[in-house]
Scaffold this motif. Sequence first.
Motif, PDB file in Angstrom:
ATOM      1  N   ALA A  36       5.076  -2.722  19.030  1.00  0.00           N
ATOM      2  CA  ALA A  36       4.843  -2.211  17.674  1.00  0.00           C
ATOM      3  C   ALA A  36       3.479  -1.563  17.498  1.00  0.00           C
ATOM      4  O   ALA A  36       3.296  -0.742  16.587  1.00  0.00           O
ATOM      5  CB  ALA A  36       5.014  -3.336  16.651  1.00  0.00           C
ATOM      6  N   PHE A  37       2.508  -1.916  18.321  1.00  0.00           N
ATOM      7  CA  PHE A  37       1.149  -1.390  18.157  1.00  0.00           C
ATOM      8  C   PHE A  37       0.792  -0.362  19.219  1.00  0.00           C
ATOM      9  O   PHE A  37      -0.343   0.098  19.284  1.00  0.00           O
ATOM     10  CB  PHE A  37       0.151  -2.553  18.198  1.00  0.00           C
ATOM     11  CG  PHE A  37       0.488  -3.670  17.253  1.00  0.00           C
ATOM     12  CD1 PHE A  37       0.215  -3.587  15.907  1.00  0.00           C
ATOM     13  CD2 PHE A  37       1.138  -4.809  17.719  1.00  0.00           C
ATOM     14  CE1 PHE A  37       0.555  -4.596  15.037  1.00  0.00           C
ATOM     15  CE2 PHE A  37       1.476  -5.841  16.862  1.00  0.00           C
ATOM     16  CZ  PHE A  37       1.191  -5.735  15.512  1.00  0.00           C
TER      17      PHE A  37
ATOM     18  N   SER B 201       0.919   0.804  12.189  1.00  0.00           N
ATOM     19  CA  SER B 201      -0.206   1.724  12.332  1.00  0.00           C
ATOM     20  C   SER B 201      -0.978   1.812  11.025  1.00  0.00           C
ATOM     21  O   SER B 201      -0.431   1.566   9.941  1.00  0.00           O
ATOM     22  CB  SER B 201       0.310   3.115  12.722  1.00  0.00           C
ATOM     23  OG  SER B 201      -0.706   4.091  12.663  1.00  0.00           O
ATOM     24  N   THR B 202      -2.242   2.190  11.124  1.00  0.00           N
ATOM     25  CA  THR B 202      -3.067   2.416   9.933  1.00  0.00           C
ATOM     26  C   THR B 202      -2.932   3.842   9.422  1.00  0.00           C
ATOM     27  O   THR B 202      -3.556   4.202   8.423  1.00  0.00           O
ATOM     28  CB  THR B 202      -4.554   2.149  10.242  1.00  0.00           C
ATOM     29  OG1 THR B 202      -4.977   3.014  11.305  1.00  0.00           O
ATOM     30  CG2 THR B 202      -4.785   0.698  10.653  1.00  0.00           C
TER      31      THR B 202
ATOM     32  N   ASN C  40       0.415  -0.191   7.654  1.00  0.00           N
ATOM     33  CA  ASN C  40       1.206  -1.431   7.679  1.00  0.00           C
ATOM     34  C   ASN C  40       0.692  -2.386   8.760  1.00  0.00           C
ATOM     35  O   ASN C  40       1.456  -3.083   9.412  1.00  0.00           O
ATOM     36  CB  ASN C  40       2.696  -1.136   7.853  1.00  0.00           C
ATOM     37  CG  ASN C  40       3.022  -0.456   9.170  1.00  0.00           C
ATOM     38  OD1 ASN C  40       2.140   0.103   9.833  1.00  0.00           O
ATOM     39  ND2 ASN C  40       4.281  -0.500   9.560  1.00  0.00           N
ATOM     40  N   ARG C  41      -0.611  -2.398   8.913  1.00  0.00           N
ATOM     41  CA  ARG C  41      -1.299  -3.354   9.762  1.00  0.00           C
ATOM     42  C   ARG C  41      -2.744  -3.432   9.287  1.00  0.00           C
ATOM     43  O   ARG C  41      -3.240  -2.504   8.634  1.00  0.00           O
ATOM     44  CB  ARG C  41      -1.245  -2.948  11.229  1.00  0.00           C
ATOM     45  CG  ARG C  41      -1.841  -1.584  11.547  1.00  0.00           C
ATOM     46  CD  ARG C  41      -2.274  -1.488  13.004  1.00  0.00           C
ATOM     47  NE  ARG C  41      -3.420  -2.353  13.280  1.00  0.00           N
ATOM     48  CZ  ARG C  41      -3.908  -2.578  14.505  1.00  0.00           C
ATOM     49  NH1 ARG C  41      -3.352  -2.018  15.557  1.00  0.00           N
ATOM     50  NH2 ARG C  41      -4.964  -3.361  14.673  1.00  0.00           N
TER      51      ARG C  41
ATOM     52  N   ASP D 108      12.273   3.644   8.411  1.00  0.00           N
ATOM     53  CA  ASP D 108      11.074   3.570   7.578  1.00  0.00           C
ATOM     54  C   ASP D 108      10.165   2.462   8.098  1.00  0.00           C
ATOM     55  O   ASP D 108      10.529   1.283   8.065  1.00  0.00           O
ATOM     56  CB  ASP D 108      11.467   3.281   6.130  1.00  0.00           C
ATOM     57  CG  ASP D 108      10.340   3.564   5.152  1.00  0.00           C
ATOM     58  OD1 ASP D 108       9.168   3.453   5.554  1.00  0.00           O
ATOM     59  OD2 ASP D 108      10.627   3.895   3.993  1.00  0.00           O
ATOM     60  N   PRO D 109       8.964   2.805   8.570  1.00  0.00           N
ATOM     61  CA  PRO D 109       8.060   1.778   9.095  1.00  0.00           C
ATOM     62  C   PRO D 109       7.566   0.802   8.031  1.00  0.00           C
ATOM     63  O   PRO D 109       7.035  -0.260   8.373  1.00  0.00           O
ATOM     64  CB  PRO D 109       6.902   2.590   9.684  1.00  0.00           C
ATOM     65  CG  PRO D 109       6.930   3.893   8.941  1.00  0.00           C
ATOM     66  CD  PRO D 109       8.378   4.155   8.659  1.00  0.00           C
ATOM     67  N   LEU D 110       7.756   1.139   6.759  1.00  0.00           N
ATOM     68  CA  LEU D 110       7.325   0.235   5.704  1.00  0.00           C
ATOM     69  C   LEU D 110       8.259  -0.958   5.545  1.00  0.00           C
ATOM     70  O   LEU D 110       8.056  -1.806   4.691  1.00  0.00           O
ATOM     71  CB  LEU D 110       7.203   0.984   4.372  1.00  0.00           C
ATOM     72  CG  LEU D 110       6.212   2.162   4.369  1.00  0.00           C
ATOM     73  CD1 LEU D 110       6.074   2.731   2.967  1.00  0.00           C
ATOM     74  CD2 LEU D 110       4.851   1.758   4.920  1.00  0.00           C
TER      75      LEU D 110
END
Length: 303
Positions: free
Chosen positions: A129-130, A144-145, A157-158, A292-294
């Motif tokens: 995920a990162f 990701s920021t 979302n981090r 959607d990454p959110l």
Amino acid sequence: MAISRAQLLKELLPGLNALFGLTYKTYEEEHKAIFEIETSERSFEEEVKLSGFSSAPVKNEGSSLVYDNAQEVWSARYTHETIALGFSITEEAMEDNLYDSLSARYTKSLARAMAYTKQVKGAAILNNAFSGSYVGGDGVALCSTSHPTVAGSVNSNRPTTGADLNETSLEAAVIQIAAWTDERGLLIAARPKKLIIPPALMFVATRILQTELRTSTSDNDINALKSMSAIPGGYDVNHYLTDTNAWFLMTDVPNGLKHFIRAPLKQAMDGDFDTGNVRYKSRERYSFGWSDPLGIFGSPGST
């Protein structure tokens, strides 16, 4: 290579008391706490993110109103993989009364291997995920920021700096989720649903979410996370997460992480005319990914 009598000599001996090694319990279907599950009838599935309208401006008297544009932003594609595994038993092994025991035992083992593979592939979405090597439709990692928006801003979302799971970091995550916006900068009412953690954090999560008072402090303050039901679904342990420090919050944002099933698990068997061997096969076809990454918030921990 077929399973033959040479590999199973002990099973032909009358003094055999027990066979072991194939009947361990397994952690199954932990992916269901993370992914929305849908079926598919195509070779791949594609989902498109849309941009709505920005906030409405003031219209001055006598002036024209402002016309806004909607648009497609980016798309996420799910390409299904075929997962298959099999084994065969020699004709001679079947003749020596090993057929019934072998077929029953190893078909169960085959199902276990297929189930394990699915859990590993599902957990791989969070395990990567990162990583900038695994990006989504918006061009950045799942957590990701810098998730870009049409408005020119970003959603994060981090945490900016990776934080271990504790009361402070979890409260900060809930606050950060509440500040998310859509593509045009309008606030969305996103809320966390459930905490996903590796086994190493299950005792930490229990203390944070289930105690009445704050942990690791002498103050007589209430545990706000518990009192407010900030994480209504509590936590689930995923035993296939490889980072013992990483933790994740699933949110109520729709169309987040998804698991598409193109062909469900099927088992089949047939006989080979030339060798007389019996062959067994398990097969399924599916994909894991995210739109959607959110749909998730994650932290890699501090180390």
